[in-house]
Design a protein around this motif. Structure first.
Motif, PDB file in Angstrom:
ATOM      1  N   ARG A 278      55.268  13.796   8.508  1.00 41.42           N
ATOM      2  CA  ARG A 278      53.894  14.672   7.892  1.00 41.42           C
ATOM      3  C   ARG A 278      52.820  14.008   9.085  1.00 41.42           C
ATOM      4  N   VAL A 279      51.980  13.993   9.225  1.00 35.45           N
ATOM      5  CA  VAL A 279      50.729  13.276   9.911  1.00 35.45           C
ATOM      6  C   VAL A 279      50.650  11.758  10.323  1.00 35.45           C
ATOM      7  N   PRO A 280      51.868  12.185  11.894  1.00 40.98           N
ATOM      8  CA  PRO A 280      52.504  11.487  12.621  1.00 40.98           C
ATOM      9  C   PRO A 280      51.266  10.029  13.098  1.00 40.98           C
ATOM     10  N   SER A 281      51.049   9.083  12.711  1.00 34.92           N
ATOM     11  CA  SER A 281      50.662   8.061  13.691  1.00 34.92           C
ATOM     12  C   SER A 281      48.862   7.997  12.109  1.00 34.92           C
ATOM     13  N   ALA A 282      49.297   8.304  10.897  1.00 36.31           N
ATOM     14  CA  ALA A 282      47.906   8.442  10.719  1.00 36.31           C
ATOM     15  C   ALA A 282      48.066   7.222   9.964  1.00 36.31           C
ATOM     16  N   LEU A 283      47.082   6.513   8.814  1.00 41.01           N
ATOM     17  CA  LEU A 283      47.012   5.472   8.294  1.00 41.01           C
ATOM     18  C   LEU A 283      46.949   5.955   6.915  1.00 41.01           C
ATOM     19  N   ILE A 284      47.888   6.284   6.017  1.00 44.89           N
ATOM     20  CA  ILE A 284      47.539   6.541   4.799  1.00 44.89           C
ATOM     21  C   ILE A 284      46.916   5.454   3.543  1.00 44.89           C
ATOM     22  N   ASP A 285      46.189   6.212   2.449  1.00 46.14           N
ATOM     23  CA  ASP A 285      45.508   5.209   1.687  1.00 46.14           C
ATOM     24  C   ASP A 285      46.446   4.003   0.891  1.00 46.14           C
ATOM     25  N   ASN A 286      47.028   4.102   0.934  1.00 40.53           N
ATOM     26  CA  ASN A 286      48.154   3.205  -0.416  1.00 40.53           C
ATOM     27  C   ASN A 286      47.951   2.011   0.767  1.00 40.53           C
ATOM     28  N   GLU A 287      48.694   2.300   2.239  1.00 42.36           N
ATOM     29  CA  GLU A 287      48.900   1.185   2.889  1.00 42.36           C
ATOM     30  C   GLU A 287      47.550   0.531   3.314  1.00 42.36           C
ATOM     31  N   ILE A 288      46.821   0.904   3.752  1.00 43.90           N
ATOM     32  CA  ILE A 288      45.184   0.395   3.863  1.00 43.90           C
ATOM     33  C   ILE A 288      44.945  -0.104   2.816  1.00 43.90           C
ATOM     34  N   GLY A 289      45.263   0.187   1.616  1.00 48.51           N
ATOM     35  CA  GLY A 289      45.118  -0.799   0.391  1.00 48.51           C
ATOM     36  C   GLY A 289      46.391  -2.113   0.419  1.00 48.51           C
ATOM     37  N   VAL A 290      47.551  -1.558   0.732  1.00 45.54           N
ATOM     38  CA  VAL A 290      47.931  -3.410   0.663  1.00 45.54           C
ATOM     39  C   VAL A 290      47.301  -3.889   1.411  1.00 45.54           C
ATOM     40  N   TRP A 291      47.124  -3.531   2.426  1.00 48.68           N
ATOM     41  CA  TRP A 291      46.409  -4.865   3.548  1.00 48.68           C
ATOM     42  C   TRP A 291      44.918  -5.823   3.330  1.00 48.68           C
ATOM     43  N   LEU A 292      44.554  -4.851   2.659  1.00 47.94           N
ATOM     44  CA  LEU A 292      43.673  -4.839   1.342  1.00 47.94           C
ATOM     45  C   LEU A 292      43.526  -6.504   0.713  1.00 47.94           C
ATOM     46  N   ARG A 293      44.419  -5.964  -0.379  1.00 49.33           N
ATOM     47  CA  ARG A 293      45.178  -6.969  -0.917  1.00 49.33           C
ATOM     48  C   ARG A 293      45.274  -7.611  -0.683  1.00 49.33           C
ATOM     49  N   ALA A 294      46.226  -7.719   0.622  1.00 50.06           N
ATOM     50  CA  ALA A 294      46.869  -8.580   1.546  1.00 50.06           C
ATOM     51  C   ALA A 294      45.772  -9.747   1.138  1.00 50.06           C
ATOM     52  N   ILE A 295      44.707  -9.546   2.445  1.00 51.95           N
ATOM     53  CA  ILE A 295      44.062 -10.825   2.535  1.00 51.95           C
ATOM     54  C   ILE A 295      42.691 -11.210   1.649  1.00 51.95           C
ATOM     55  N   ALA A 296      42.327  -9.724   0.378  1.00 48.25           N
ATOM     56  CA  ALA A 296      42.017 -10.280  -0.493  1.00 48.25           C
ATOM     57  C   ALA A 296      42.688 -11.568  -2.063  1.00 48.25           C
ATOM     58  N   ALA A 297      43.654 -11.802  -1.381  1.00 56.21           N
ATOM     59  CA  ALA A 297      45.140 -12.567  -2.317  1.00 56.21           C
ATOM     60  C   ALA A 297      44.736 -14.218  -1.336  1.00 56.21           C
ATOM     61  N   LYS A 298      44.183 -13.576  -0.221  1.00 53.19           N
ATOM     62  CA  LYS A 298      44.002 -15.450   0.436  1.00 53.19           C
ATOM     63  C   LYS A 298      42.933 -15.452  -0.446  1.00 53.19           C
ATOM     64  N   ARG A 299      42.064 -15.329  -1.360  1.00 53.05           N
ATOM     65  CA  ARG A 299      41.085 -15.416  -1.809  1.00 53.05           C
ATOM     66  C   ARG A 299      39.881 -15.680  -0.522  1.00 53.05           C
ATOM     67  N   ALA A 300      39.610 -14.857   0.655  1.00 50.66           N
ATOM     68  CA  ALA A 300      38.625 -14.277   1.349  1.00 50.66           C
ATOM     69  C   ALA A 300      37.631 -13.143   0.521  1.00 50.66           C
ATOM     70  N   PHE A 301      36.898 -13.518   0.866  1.00 48.87           N
ATOM     71  CA  PHE A 301      35.726 -11.849   0.497  1.00 48.87           C
ATOM     72  C   PHE A 301      35.769 -11.407   1.594  1.00 48.87           C
ATOM     73  N   VAL A 302      36.247 -10.443   1.183  1.00 41.89           N
ATOM     74  CA  VAL A 302      36.684  -9.491   1.713  1.00 41.89           C
ATOM     75  C   VAL A 302      35.787  -7.508   1.856  1.00 41.89           C
ATOM     76  N   TRP A 303      34.744  -7.534   2.770  1.00 40.75           N
ATOM     77  CA  TRP A 303      34.197  -6.740   2.633  1.00 40.75           C
ATOM     78  C   TRP A 303      34.262  -5.150   3.765  1.00 40.75           C
ATOM     79  N   VAL A 304      34.607  -4.133   2.975  1.00 37.77           N
ATOM     80  CA  VAL A 304      35.037  -2.921   3.932  1.00 37.77           C
ATOM     81  C   VAL A 304      34.522  -1.945   4.404  1.00 37.77           C
ATOM     82  N   ILE A 305      33.769  -0.974   5.003  1.00 36.58           N
ATOM     83  CA  ILE A 305      33.060  -0.193   5.075  1.00 36.58           C
ATOM     84  C   ILE A 305      33.865   1.543   5.773  1.00 36.58           C
ATOM     85  N   PHE A 306      33.784   2.638   5.128  1.00 34.17           N
ATOM     86  CA  PHE A 306      34.634   3.282   5.845  1.00 34.17           C
ATOM     87  C   PHE A 306      33.689   4.055   5.637  1.00 34.17           C
TER      88      PHE A 306
END
Length: 757
Positions: A199-227
């Protein structure tokens, strides 16, 4: 005549009230307690992890405080993509690197972030390990997830181009795209479309960004993400440059069309999955630890432009980042700092004044009411004061129970130098369904305020109930005369003959609600017998009077919502408008597929424990994009957000678009085996999409306490009885809803019930 449970109406803004939903919302389950963390057993979208090699002597390792044993509780990853290695120069940007510098300065100078705690990926970092390539971005996301600790504050900024591509074939097994399209963020090394599977090489896909964000929040760190990026379309306005590539430039249009067709066929085969995506880039599961800001709706564009606009040396910044930093610079030193929700409200107000038009900044996350980069959750009023050429307004109206003559206390906005303090009062002069016009007034000896700032908080201190008063009668068993007198005394403070909440009547047959007293205690009982009795504290306790008033106020607000909908139902054929929405109730085979639209038997719909139900909404308007809200009025008179859920992003529907809404949390609704059984209400509100969007959060309320299960299986009242009883709330202009306004609304009322097996 056989017909489907399908509601269609043509209105400027529309509401639908469906009675007797019978999910046992107030008793069987509590959807406000959504899980904050991912299911450990869930399959996550596959994330590629290219080899990035060692960055040995680069700043990426030299500045890593974890290697030096430092404890950091404030971390930031700031990503700004200005130049694209494989895209033509005219598609490069200027603002994202400036956004990174601006945000870094804010975090360091106003919020106490250390240099060691901030990682910046931008062109001006001038080292390969700090370029905003896919490998570097992924590395830093994974590092954040590894190093974050419980209680940390984490800020993530993604500034640059956004785009879309077809989802993978086969689609992700856990999070298939409801529209067949992935939202993507474009790193510096992104390439044009290469076909499947790449597909689009090197693009960051929404689902994988979601996986990364979920992994940080699972550590009970407060995450504020701005798109600060777009998700679709393109346009330019003078010096403004939209952060989106032209349609068809990165991904051929036909590939996107084919992806939508594949998804449509898949939905048809499985009985219909949601056909729109609610919030790109964030995890599907709600989390108390994740708050996301979006620069615009998925269908809108967000620009970058020279700021400040009149300065000769102005630099390009993203509209979201520049405005956000300006607001937070003032709030950071305030004695009453802003919450995330309040920041977005201010963004929306700032944007609305732009002469060239504006996108709609949005927020998602269960932590919206925390102060920015803090853990406190101050209790503040939901009603806000605004001002335009027509005068002062508040963001609540008939739907919220406001009436002409009601008085609101006005408190100074948070985010200022002083603690919020009382500024004065305003009186409601006219109401509409979603807002009201107010005027400064004196109240209880206070003078009339001369100037009230916008975004001040408002709190109701007096409601002029007038013709909407609840008729209440007292029923006391033999030997309970003292109790009768006690109940009458308790009702006196709210039984003013002209403006009080209650009209005390002697004949129970003329009452809407009854206060029953016997040797077992006191109960509040709906005269129709349609709802269960609600117990009250012993009448001689200090809590009795306040509990009685609070319960009756909840009755009023819930019945007002039902009554207003009933009135619109009676007037739905009086005119036409630009909004036409169809609502269907679906029976589910299982939690993945439906068996079709629920048929309408001659005797009305009956659902029993074990039935699975979901809802489908279609915007059939000719040209109007609409925002849709669903509210549930429970058998206990609880009002809660059904869609969008509290703190979630709603989806505006373009003409022809369909949205299937499962019962929260993200699953079709199952009729519970526990009582009570009987009628409940589904209110569907559709309004033309606007900036800022209507917010119905202030309508929510907790329910009345329920009593014995054997008392709650009552016969459902007829639709005619329900409609006639709604007349207690008055007609004409007393409630501020002029006939010319009412003609612009329409709704349908359907009844059904739940019964035990």
């Amino acid at each position: 005549m056989k017909h489907n449970l399908s509601l269609s109406w043509s209105t400027y803004a529309s509401m639908s009230l469906v009675l007797g939903l019978g999910f046992g919302f107030g008793v069987a389950c509590d959807w406000s307690a959504n899980p904050s963390f991912p299911n450990p057993g869930a399959i996550e979208p596959e994330s590629s992890r290219p080899e990035v090699g060692s960055v040995g002597t680069d700043r990426a390792d030299q500045d890593d405080p974890a290697r030096a044993g430092k404890r950091i509780d404030r971390r930031a990853l700031l990503i700004g993509v200005t130049k694209y290695d494989h895209l033509r120069p005219e598609y490069h940007l200027q603002g994202p690197a400036n956004d990174v510098q601006l945000m870094r300065r804010l975090l360091r100078e106003s919020y106490g972030f250390s240099t060691d705690g901030i990682v910046c990926l931008a062109e001006d970092e001038a080292v390969p390990a700090r370029r905003p390539t896919r490998a570097n971005i992924e590395r830093e996301f994974l590092r954040l997830a590894d190093q974050a600790n419980e209680g940390d504050q984490v800020v993530i900024l993604l500034s640059g181009h956004g785009a879309r591509q077809p989802e993978a074939i086969p689609p992700d097994p856990v999070y298939p795209e409801p529209d067949g399209i992935d939202e993507i963020f474009l790193p510096a090394d992104v390439r044009e479309w290469k076909g499947f599977p790449e597909r689009v090489p090197s693009a960051l896909i929404d689902n994988e960004i979601g996986v990364w964000l979920r992994a940080i929040a699972a550590k009970r760190a407060f995450v504020w993400v701005i798109f600060d990026c777009c998700h679709s379309g393109t346009m330019t306005r003078g010096a403004e440059v939209v952060r989106e590539l032209p349609p068809g430039m990165l991904v051929p249009r036909e590939e996107l069309d084919q992806a939508r067709e594949r998804t449509s066929r898949r939905q048809a085969a499985t009985g219909g999955r949601p056909s729109v995506k609610l919030a790109p880039f964030v995890p599907a599961q709600p989390s108390d630890y994740l708050v996301a800001f979006f620069a615009c709706r998925p269908e809108e564009q967000t620009p970058e432009s020279p700021q400040p606009p009149v300065a000769e040396d102005a630099k390009y910044y993203g509209l979201l980042t520049y405005t956000l930093v300006d607001i937070l610079t003032k709030s950071a030193t305030s004695k009453a700092p802003l919450t995330y929700r309040e920041v977005v409200q201010r963004l929306q107000v700032r944007y609305a004044g732009r002469p060239q038009g504006s996108p709609t900044p949005l927020i998602e996350g269960q932590g919206q009411d925390r102060v920015v980069l803090g853990t406190e959750q101050p209790r503040r009023a939901d009603l806000l004061l605004t001002r335009d050429n027509d005068g002062y307004k508040v963001n609540a109206g008939d739907l919220y129970g406001l009436t002409p003559g009601s008085v609101l206390a006005v408190t100074s906005p948070p985010g200022g130098e002083q603690e919020p303090n009382l500024l004065g009062y305003v009186r409601v002069s006219a109401t509409r369904p979603f807002d009201a016009t107010v005027q400064p007034c004196g109240y209880r000896g206070s003078p009339v305020a001369s100037d009230l700032p916008p975004l001040s908080s408002c709190r109701t201190v007096f409601i002029d109930y007038g013709l909407r008063r609840l008729k209440v009668a007292i029923q006391a068993s033999d030997g309970q005369e003292a109790s009768r007198q006690t109940l009458q005394k308790a009702l006196q403070p709210i039984a003013d003959a002209k403006t009080g909440l209650v009209e005390l009547v002697n004949d129970p047959r003329k009452a809407d609600w009854l206060l029953r007293s016997d040797q077992n205690g006191v109960e509040l009982f709906e005269a129709s017998g349609n709802r269960p009795p609600f117990p009250l504290p012993p009448p001689r306790t200090l809590l009795f009077g306040s509990s009685l008033r609070q319960d009756l106020e909840k009755v009023f607000r819930a019945r007002n919502l039902v009554a207003l909908a009933s009135r619109f139902e009676a007037e739905r054929y009086r005119g036409s408008s630009e909004v036409d929405v169809e609502v269907e109730v679906l029976l589910q085979k299982n939690r993945q597929s439906t068996s079709g639209v629920a048929p309408a038997p001659a005797g009305g719909w009956v659902f029993r424990p074990g039935n699975l139900i979901s809802f489908r909404i279609r915007n059939q308007s000719q040209s109007t994009r609409v925002d849709v809200t669903l509210l549930i009025v429970g058998i206990d008179l609880r009002i809660h957000n059904f869609y969008p859920r509290a703190n979630d992003v709603g989806k505006s529907l373009i003409p022809g678009e369909t949205l299937t809404i499962p019962t929260p949390p993200d699953a079709p609704g199952e009729i519970n085996e526990k009582p009570p059984f009987g009628p409940e209400s589904l209110v569907v509100i559709a309004v033309p999409a606007k900036n800022p969007p209507f917010d119905f959060a202030a309508l929510a309320q907790s329910g009345l306490p329920l009593t014995r299960a054997e008392d709650v299986n009552q016969a459902p009242r007829s639709p005619l009885r329900e409609l006639l009883e709604s007349a207690m709330f008055g007609t004409g202009t007393r409630n501020g809803l002029e006939q010319s306004v009412a003609d612009q609304y329409g709704l349908r009322i359907l009844t059904w019930r739940t019964e035990p097996k």
